[in-house]
Scaffold this motif. Structure first.
Motif, PDB file in Angstrom:
ATOM      1  N   ASP A   1       0.823  -1.208   0.000  1.00  0.00           N
ATOM      2  CA  ASP A   1       0.000   0.000   0.000  1.00  0.00           C
ATOM      3  C   ASP A   1       0.857   1.259   0.000  1.00  0.00           C
ATOM      4  N   PHE A   2       2.046   1.186   0.616  1.00  0.00           N
ATOM      5  CA  PHE A   2       2.916   2.357   0.695  1.00  0.00           C
ATOM      6  C   PHE A   2       3.785   2.533  -0.559  1.00  0.00           C
ATOM      7  N   GLY A   3       3.976   1.482  -1.318  1.00  0.00           N
ATOM      8  CA  GLY A   3       4.793   1.571  -2.528  1.00  0.00           C
ATOM      9  C   GLY A   3       5.441   0.249  -2.847  1.00  0.00           C
ATOM     10  N   ILE A   4       5.406  -0.110  -4.122  1.00  0.00           N
ATOM     11  CA  ILE A   4       5.865  -1.437  -4.522  1.00  0.00           C
ATOM     12  C   ILE A   4       7.344  -1.634  -4.243  1.00  0.00           C
ATOM     13  N   GLU A   5       8.142  -0.546  -4.212  1.00  0.00           N
ATOM     14  CA  GLU A   5       9.581  -0.725  -3.970  1.00  0.00           C
ATOM     15  C   GLU A   5       9.834  -1.276  -2.565  1.00  0.00           C
ATOM     16  N   PHE A   6       9.035  -0.827  -1.571  1.00  0.00           N
ATOM     17  CA  PHE A   6       9.172  -1.355  -0.211  1.00  0.00           C
ATOM     18  C   PHE A   6       8.729  -2.812  -0.160  1.00  0.00           C
ATOM     19  N   ALA A   7       7.605  -3.087  -0.832  1.00  0.00           N
ATOM     20  CA  ALA A   7       7.069  -4.449  -0.826  1.00  0.00           C
ATOM     21  C   ALA A   7       8.034  -5.419  -1.506  1.00  0.00           C
ATOM     22  N   ARG A   8       8.605  -5.018  -2.647  1.00  0.00           N
ATOM     23  CA  ARG A   8       9.525  -5.906  -3.370  1.00  0.00           C
ATOM     24  C   ARG A   8      10.790  -6.173  -2.550  1.00  0.00           C
ATOM     25  N   ARG A   9      11.255  -5.162  -1.806  1.00  0.00           N
ATOM     26  CA  ARG A   9      12.438  -5.345  -0.970  1.00  0.00           C
ATOM     27  C   ARG A   9      12.154  -6.380   0.125  1.00  0.00           C
ATOM     28  N   LEU A  10      10.974  -6.247   0.744  1.00  0.00           N
ATOM     29  CA  LEU A  10      10.588  -7.204   1.790  1.00  0.00           C
ATOM     30  C   LEU A  10      10.366  -8.590   1.190  1.00  0.00           C
ATOM     31  N   PHE A  11       9.725  -8.619   0.026  1.00  0.00           N
ATOM     32  CA  PHE A  11       9.440  -9.892  -0.649  1.00  0.00           C
ATOM     33  C   PHE A  11      10.734 -10.640  -0.954  1.00  0.00           C
ATOM     34  N   ASP A  12      11.750  -9.909  -1.415  1.00  0.00           N
ATOM     35  CA  ASP A  12      13.041 -10.525  -1.740  1.00  0.00           C
ATOM     36  C   ASP A  12      13.772 -11.032  -0.496  1.00  0.00           C
ATOM     37  N   GLU A  13      13.490 -10.427   0.671  1.00  0.00           N
ATOM     38  CA  GLU A  13      14.141 -10.850   1.921  1.00  0.00           C
ATOM     39  C   GLU A  13      13.485 -12.071   2.551  1.00  0.00           C
ATOM     40  N   MET A  14      12.263 -12.373   2.110  1.00  0.00           N
ATOM     41  CA  MET A  14      11.529 -13.490   2.709  1.00  0.00           C
ATOM     42  C   MET A  14      12.106 -14.822   2.238  1.00  0.00           C
ATOM     43  N   HIS A  15      12.381 -15.725   3.183  1.00  0.00           N
ATOM     44  CA  HIS A  15      12.951 -17.030   2.838  1.00  0.00           C
ATOM     45  C   HIS A  15      11.856 -18.011   2.418  1.00  0.00           C
TER      46      HIS A  15
END
Length: 747
Positions: free
Chosen positions: A197-211
């Motif tokens: 909701d805040f911005g896809i760049e934040f979401a993609r960064r978190l998504f990439d960190e998820m194992h």
């Protein structure tokens, strides 16, 4: 005197009662729980063990709020409310009963609160959408060392999303990492939703960190791209998810992917997704089935939509509406009505979407009876308060030429929004009542409804039809004052309005002052020149358009052809058509061919026009307008033999149109064949062809007056008749003087 049982201080003294109440509560038999409690009270038995009351309070939250308040009062009298566990049950009772203020009062009065107390009160606020207060309670609880459970954390993250609290969300994210909740999938996915909701760049960064990314994690990211018009990226992510990471798909993600295919109108990809869904055993999922019907319908393949519809074992109203929308979009109106009958036979009750679709059918079929029938069903099922349904009714009645019913529907509405006002303005304009349309706009201004682009476009259309330049300029001024005139669509509509009022200079001025111009703007200005008998200016503007690097579209070329046709520029028109064939080839529409026929026929080149028709490509069949152009030329140039053949073609293609009969009648009359002329008119009457009278538009003292043959109701009709009689007398005098001069010369 009734025998009173002694007060029981221990649950063990009445194990049967306690176990019975506990068993009833476990099975959700709340009425029986309260009945047992009531019997105990009537018998004078009181329990002092706090563990006895939670089932009673649960039953109260499900059955009776008032009874629960009585129980609470009894507990206060007994002094049992001071137990933390019982206080938690009381708070839970008030929360589940929707009495949040009472829950807060009990919570604030508690001397000792545990984690359960905080979880219950925080949950209560979030569940009742009191997000700000709930978030405040959470941070207050954290300062006391409170440790939330997983469900509370998920709700706290949801509150941050709802309140758009990015900073608080990051604080909670840091707490989750420090407290060891990070590894829990539901918490990770909640954070992912928040960051999306805040911005896809934040979401993609978190998504990439998820194992450990599960199907929900992928769905969140893919759905964001679909919702933000990045369907191609969404499809690529789906491919990675399935092919590279071997994630097992579920129904919700298939629905999202089908939405992506629908947005792209990618029929081949949608077919592959359909096959993939079948191979994964999702064909029986009703929601996936509905998405397939919607996909095929919006890709104009209603046959495949129908097959997908038939494969849904348990259909709901959405299933029926999706296929119904497909039929309406593909203009298969008869099939839409038959589907509605099948829907009623299946016992599925129509909703607002169903009725809006059916009203679209009525609009195209122009059947007032069918429209009234659907209106009656809307009233019987209680959908008359729905604004979308009401707006659709107004539009449908107008298109069925029932403007009185449209106005009645509009007047009966308790609340008219901008869409409703705009629809009513468009309805009057469509029914050739521009004065009434403008009056509705003025009434709308009095109630201070906010203007928007659509309202202004409808107003400009009404002004174009009304033909009064002063009102058109006033409408233009309103658009300027409300900062709408700078929009390309509004600017284009303004120049079109001026051109239809005959003010071609104002059209050109509006065109020059447009801050941005697109192909539609240039095409509209070219059409304006052609409409006002200035074909050379239209050709010049076309050359200027191309010099600025803008490629004309098929509408532009049609406007040019039409201008050349009405201006008698045969060679220039032929050159335009040659360029059209060279640039667009098979894309050329029937209207372009018809326009060239009109060009040749108007210039008296009947043989060339007929030869052109004979040499048309196989895929193109001459339209009624092409043959009407031949017929009109025969009237002008006296070729009644050729005209008879053209008339037969016109009547074959448009038997209910009056144009062919009138042209043929005038053709025979101009050649002195009065009996044939009368026979054609008689044939037209027998066929039921409706004649729409032409009119003259005259500007007098900055006002436009419309005059139709036989009209005696116009304010200037009497004056005009006197003027015409005077003009006729002067013409007679002029003719007589001319004859006298000629006779004198001969002598």
């Amino acid at each position: 005197m009734a025998l009173r049982l002694p007060i029981i201080s221990s649950v063990s003294k009445l194990p049967n009662w306690f176990l019975k109440i506990k068993d009833l509560a476990a099975n959700g038999k709340w009425k029986e729980v309260l009945s047992c409690h009531h019997e105990l009270k009537e018998a004078g038995i009181q329990f002092t063990d706090p563990s006895f009351f939670p089932p009673i309070l649960k039953a109260c939250s499900a059955i009776s709020f008032q009874y629960g308040k009585c129980v609470h009062a009894s507990l206060i009298k007994q002094g049992l409310d001071s137990f933390t566990s019982l206080g938690n049950s009381i708070i839970d009772f008030y929360v589940k009963s929707g009495a949040l203020s009472c829950a807060n009062d009990v919570f604030d009065c508690m001397r000792i609160r545990d984690s359960v107390s905080w979880n219950i009160i925080i949950h209560g606020h979030f569940n009742q959408c009191a997000f700000e207060h709930g978030l405040g309670l959470f941070f207050r609880a954290r300062s006391t060392g409170f440790k939330p459970n997983i469900s509370t954390l998920v709700l706290v993250i949801l509150a941050c999303r709802e309140l758009h609290c990015f900073d608080d969300g990051q604080i909670i994210h840091a707490y989750i990492i420090l407290s060891g909740f990070w590894a829990i999938s539901s918490v990770q996915n909640s954070l992912l939703c928040m960051y999306a909701d805040f911005g896809i760049e934040f979401a993609r960064r978190l998504f990439d960190e998820m194992h450990d990314r599960d199907v929900i994690s992928w769905s969140i990211i893919i759905r964001w791209h679909v919702q933000n018009s990045e369907a191609t990226v969404a499809l690529e992510l789906f491919r990675q998810m399935v092919s590279e990471f071997l994630i097992e798909v579920d129904g919700p993600i298939m629905i999202t992917i089908l939405k992506a295919c629908t947005n792209l109108q990618n029929f081949e990809m949608g077919n592959l997704v359909h096959g993939f869904a079948v191979s994964r055993g999702l064909k029986d999922d009703m929601f996936v089935g509905n998405s397939l019907v919607d996909f095929y319908s919006k890709c104009d393949d209603v046959d495949s939509a129908f097959k997908a519809f038939n494969e849904i074992h348990q259909k709901n109203v959405v299933s029926w509406n999706s296929l119904l929308s497909g039929y309406v979009q593909s203009e298969k109106h008869s099939e839409a009505l038959l589907l509605f009958d099948s829907m009623r036979t299946a016992g599925v009750e129509a909703d607002e979407v169903t009725f809006v679709n059916l009203l679209q059918v009525c609009k195209f079929l122009t059947e007032p009876y069918q429209c009234k029938l659907i209106h009656s069903k809307i009233l019987r099922q209680g959908h008359e308060s729905n604004e979308l349904v009401n707006n659709s009714l107004i539009e449908a009645y107008a298109k069925c030429n029932c403007i009185g019913l449209a106005w009645k529907q509009f007047s009966q509405m308790k609340h008219q929004d901008a869409v409703t006002w705009s629809t009513m303005i468009a309805a009057f304009t469509y029914c050739d009542m521009p004065g009434e349309a403008i009056a509705v706009f003025r009434e709308m201004k009095q109630v201070k409804e906010n203007l928007n682009t659509v309202i202004m476009l409808n107003l400009f259309e009404a002004c174009s039809l009304f033909g009064e330049l002063k009102i058109s300029k006033s409408a233009h001024g309103i658009a300027v004052r409300h900062d709408l005139a700078s929009e390309v669509t509004v600017g284009t509509a303004v120049l079109d309005m001026y051109s239809k009022c005959g003010a071609i200079e104002s059209s050109r001025t509006a065109f020059e002052y447009m801050p941005q111009k697109n192909v539609v703007s240039w095409s509209a200005m070219i059409a304006a020149y052609g409409m006002n008998g200035l074909p050379r200016e239209a050709l010049s503007l076309h050359a200027e358009m191309e010099s600025q690097g803008l490629k004309p579209n098929l509408v532009t070329m049609l406007s040019l052809l039409s201008g050349c046709s009405h201006g008698g520029l045969v060679d220039e028109g032929l050159s335009v058509f040659e360029n059209l064939v060279q640039d667009y080839g098979a894309e050329i529409g029937l209207e372009h061919y018809s326009c060239l026929v009109d060009l040749l026929a108007r210039a008296g080149k009947l043989d060339s026009a007929i030869n052109f028709i004979d040499k048309l490509p196989c895929r193109v069949k001459p339209s009624a307008s092409a043959w009407s152009a031949i017929l009109s030329a025969c009237r002008n140039y006296g070729h009644s033999g050729v005209g008879a053949g053209a008339l037969a073609r016109v009547l074959e293609l448009e038997p209910s149109s009056s144009a062919g009969y009138l042209l043929a009648s005038n053709m025979y009359a101009s050649g002195g064949l009065w009996s044939k002329s009368a026979n054609v008119r008689l044939l037209g009457k027998k066929s039921g062809a409706k004649v729409r009278a032409g009119y003259s538009l005259v500007h007098v003292n900055n006002r436009a007056y419309r005059f139709v043959a036989g009209d005696r109701h116009n304010l200037l009709s009497e004056e005009l008749c006197i003027f015409v009689e005077q003009l006729h007398s002067w013409m007679k005098i002029e003719n007589r003087d001319h004859d006298d001069i000629s006779e004198t010369r001969e002598r």
